[in-house]
Design a protein around this motif. Structure first.
Motif, PDB file in Angstrom:
ATOM      1  N   ALA A   1       0.840  -1.209   0.000  1.00 34.20           N
ATOM      2  CA  ALA A   1       0.000   0.000   0.000  1.00 34.20           C
ATOM      3  C   ALA A   1       0.869   1.250   0.000  1.00 34.20           C
ATOM      4  CB  ALA A   1      -0.909   0.001   1.218  1.00 34.20           C
ATOM      5  N   GLU A   2       0.467   2.232  -0.801  1.00 41.81           N
ATOM      6  CA  GLU A   2       1.237   3.472  -0.906  1.00 41.81           C
ATOM      7  C   GLU A   2       0.531   4.673  -0.294  1.00 41.81           C
ATOM      8  OE1 GLU A   2       2.313   3.987  -4.960  1.00 41.81           O
ATOM      9  OE2 GLU A   2       3.442   2.124  -5.037  1.00 41.81           O
ATOM     10  N   SER A   3      -0.771   4.589  -0.092  1.00 41.73           N
ATOM     11  CA  SER A   3      -1.484   5.712   0.510  1.00 41.73           C
ATOM     12  C   SER A   3      -2.203   5.234   1.771  1.00 41.73           C
ATOM     13  CB  SER A   3      -2.500   6.295  -0.475  1.00 41.73           C
ATOM     14  OG  SER A   3      -3.569   5.392  -0.664  1.00 41.73           O
ATOM     15  N   THR A   4      -2.677   6.179   2.543  1.00 39.28           N
ATOM     16  CA  THR A   4      -3.377   5.844   3.775  1.00 39.28           C
ATOM     17  C   THR A   4      -4.672   5.096   3.485  1.00 39.28           C
ATOM     18  OG1 THR A   4      -2.459   7.830   4.802  1.00 39.28           O
ATOM     19  CG2 THR A   4      -4.329   6.811   5.907  1.00 39.28           C
ATOM     20  N   LEU A   5      -5.391   5.499   2.458  1.00 43.47           N
ATOM     21  CA  LEU A   5      -6.628   4.828   2.091  1.00 43.47           C
ATOM     22  C   LEU A   5      -6.373   3.377   1.702  1.00 43.47           C
ATOM     23  CD1 LEU A   5      -9.672   4.930   1.535  1.00 43.47           C
ATOM     24  CD2 LEU A   5      -9.116   5.679  -0.787  1.00 43.47           C
ATOM     25  N   GLU A   6      -5.335   3.149   0.908  1.00 46.86           N
ATOM     26  CA  GLU A   6      -4.995   1.781   0.525  1.00 46.86           C
ATOM     27  C   GLU A   6      -4.644   0.942   1.746  1.00 46.86           C
ATOM     28  OE1 GLU A   6      -1.816   2.167  -2.248  1.00 46.86           O
ATOM     29  OE2 GLU A   6      -3.110   2.789  -3.894  1.00 46.86           O
ATOM     30  N   LEU A   7      -3.909   1.539   2.680  1.00 44.03           N
ATOM     31  CA  LEU A   7      -3.525   0.816   3.889  1.00 44.03           C
ATOM     32  C   LEU A   7      -4.746   0.464   4.728  1.00 44.03           C
ATOM     33  CD1 LEU A   7      -1.211  -0.258   5.642  1.00 44.03           C
ATOM     34  CD2 LEU A   7      -1.166   1.968   6.765  1.00 44.03           C
ATOM     35  N   VAL A   8      -5.642   1.419   4.905  1.00 43.61           N
ATOM     36  CA  VAL A   8      -6.848   1.177   5.715  1.00 43.61           C
ATOM     37  C   VAL A   8      -7.718   0.102   5.065  1.00 43.61           C
ATOM     38  CG1 VAL A   8      -9.000   2.229   6.512  1.00 43.61           C
ATOM     39  CG2 VAL A   8      -6.850   3.443   6.810  1.00 43.61           C
ATOM     40  N   LEU A   9      -7.936   0.215   3.758  1.00 40.32           N
ATOM     41  CA  LEU A   9      -8.740  -0.794   3.068  1.00 40.32           C
ATOM     42  C   LEU A   9      -8.064  -2.163   3.097  1.00 40.32           C
ATOM     43  CD1 LEU A   9     -10.061   1.220  -0.010  1.00 40.32           C
ATOM     44  CD2 LEU A   9     -11.332   0.522   2.032  1.00 40.32           C
ATOM     45  N   GLY A  10      -6.749  -2.190   2.972  1.00 40.31           N
ATOM     46  CA  GLY A  10      -6.013  -3.457   3.045  1.00 40.31           C
ATOM     47  C   GLY A  10      -6.112  -4.090   4.418  1.00 40.31           C
ATOM     48  N   LEU A  11      -5.973  -3.290   5.458  1.00 47.79           N
ATOM     49  CA  LEU A  11      -6.093  -3.819   6.818  1.00 47.79           C
ATOM     50  C   LEU A  11      -7.514  -4.315   7.087  1.00 47.79           C
ATOM     51  CD1 LEU A  11      -3.924  -1.278   8.829  1.00 47.79           C
ATOM     52  CD2 LEU A  11      -3.386  -3.656   8.276  1.00 47.79           C
ATOM     53  N   LEU A  12      -8.497  -3.612   6.560  1.00 52.54           N
ATOM     54  CA  LEU A  12      -9.877  -4.064   6.691  1.00 52.54           C
ATOM     55  C   LEU A  12     -10.069  -5.400   5.972  1.00 52.54           C
ATOM     56  CD1 LEU A  12     -12.787  -3.458   7.637  1.00 52.54           C
ATOM     57  CD2 LEU A  12     -13.129  -2.311   5.437  1.00 52.54           C
ATOM     58  N   ALA A  13      -9.481  -5.530   4.789  1.00 51.47           N
ATOM     59  CA  ALA A  13      -9.573  -6.785   4.041  1.00 51.47           C
ATOM     60  C   ALA A  13      -8.892  -7.928   4.799  1.00 51.47           C
ATOM     61  CB  ALA A  13      -8.948  -6.627   2.657  1.00 51.47           C
ATOM     62  N   VAL A  14      -7.738  -7.651   5.408  1.00 45.24           N
ATOM     63  CA  VAL A  14      -7.039  -8.679   6.193  1.00 45.24           C
ATOM     64  C   VAL A  14      -7.895  -9.087   7.389  1.00 45.24           C
ATOM     65  CG1 VAL A  14      -5.035  -9.108   7.669  1.00 45.24           C
ATOM     66  CG2 VAL A  14      -4.725  -8.016   5.451  1.00 45.24           C
ATOM     67  N   PHE A  15      -8.481  -8.120   8.068  1.00 37.95           N
ATOM     68  CA  PHE A  15      -9.312  -8.411   9.231  1.00 37.95           C
ATOM     69  C   PHE A  15     -10.519  -9.263   8.841  1.00 37.95           C
ATOM     70  CE2 PHE A  15     -13.013  -7.275  11.839  1.00 37.95           C
ATOM     71  CZ  PHE A  15     -12.591  -7.780  13.057  1.00 37.95           C
ATOM     72  N   LEU A  16     -11.231  -8.851   7.791  1.00 38.29           N
ATOM     73  CA  LEU A  16     -12.418  -9.587   7.373  1.00 38.29           C
ATOM     74  C   LEU A  16     -12.072 -10.989   6.864  1.00 38.29           C
ATOM     75  CD1 LEU A  16     -14.453  -6.747   5.615  1.00 38.29           C
ATOM     76  CD2 LEU A  16     -14.865  -7.782   7.861  1.00 38.29           C
ATOM     77  N   ALA A  17     -10.966 -11.114   6.154  1.00 41.78           N
ATOM     78  CA  ALA A  17     -10.547 -12.437   5.676  1.00 41.78           C
ATOM     79  C   ALA A  17     -10.168 -13.337   6.846  1.00 41.78           C
ATOM     80  CB  ALA A  17      -9.383 -12.298   4.698  1.00 41.78           C
ATOM     81  N   THR A  18      -9.531 -12.772   7.868  1.00 39.61           N
ATOM     82  CA  THR A  18      -9.172 -13.549   9.052  1.00 39.61           C
ATOM     83  C   THR A  18     -10.421 -14.030   9.779  1.00 39.61           C
ATOM     84  OG1 THR A  18      -7.134 -12.283   9.284  1.00 39.61           O
ATOM     85  CG2 THR A  18      -7.873 -13.512  11.212  1.00 39.61           C
ATOM     86  N   VAL A  19     -11.383 -13.140   9.954  1.00 39.47           N
ATOM     87  CA  VAL A  19     -12.644 -13.524  10.592  1.00 39.47           C
ATOM     88  C   VAL A  19     -13.325 -14.621   9.787  1.00 39.47           C
ATOM     89  CG1 VAL A  19     -14.976 -12.694  11.124  1.00 39.47           C
ATOM     90  CG2 VAL A  19     -13.000 -11.316  11.752  1.00 39.47           C
TER      91      VAL A  19
END
Length: 101
Positions: free
Chosen positions: A65-83
């Motif tokens: 991720a290169e921007s804050t939005l990309e990082l936030v969306l990526g972390l959300l995707a990691v969280f949801l995939a983990t759940v």
């Protein structure tokens, strides 16, 4: 003469993608609803494997991720995939416990 809806650079219109998505939802629902109860556990195990691949992909994308939005969306995707993965294993474990009795 080019197709009137094919004006975007990749040649795929949003309506085409939406149509494919809706058809996939209907086909997926029909296929999964027709599976007998004895096959649900192997089906869940296969789904968990696919979700594990999705989790790895989310981690890789978040790492680049290169921007804050990309990082936030990526972390959300990691969280949801983990759940999703953990929930799938919990459901599979419960189903296997039912068959032990």
């Amino acid at each position: 003469m080019p197709h009137p809806r094919r004006s975007d650079p990749q040649g795929v219109a949003v309506i085409d993608l939406l149509t494919i998505f809706v058809l996939a939802v209907f086909v997926g629902f029909e296929v999964v609803s027709k599976v007998s109860t004895i096959l649900h556990t192997p089906l869940m195990s296969g789904a968990n494997a696919i979700h594990g691949v999705i989790l790895v992909g989310a981690i890789l994308i978040t790492g680049s991720a290169e921007s804050t939005l990309e990082l936030v969306l990526g972390l959300l995707a990691v969280f949801l995939a983990t759940v999703n993965v953990v929930g799938g294993f919990v459901v599979t474990d419960r189903m296997l416990e039912m068959f032990k009795n």
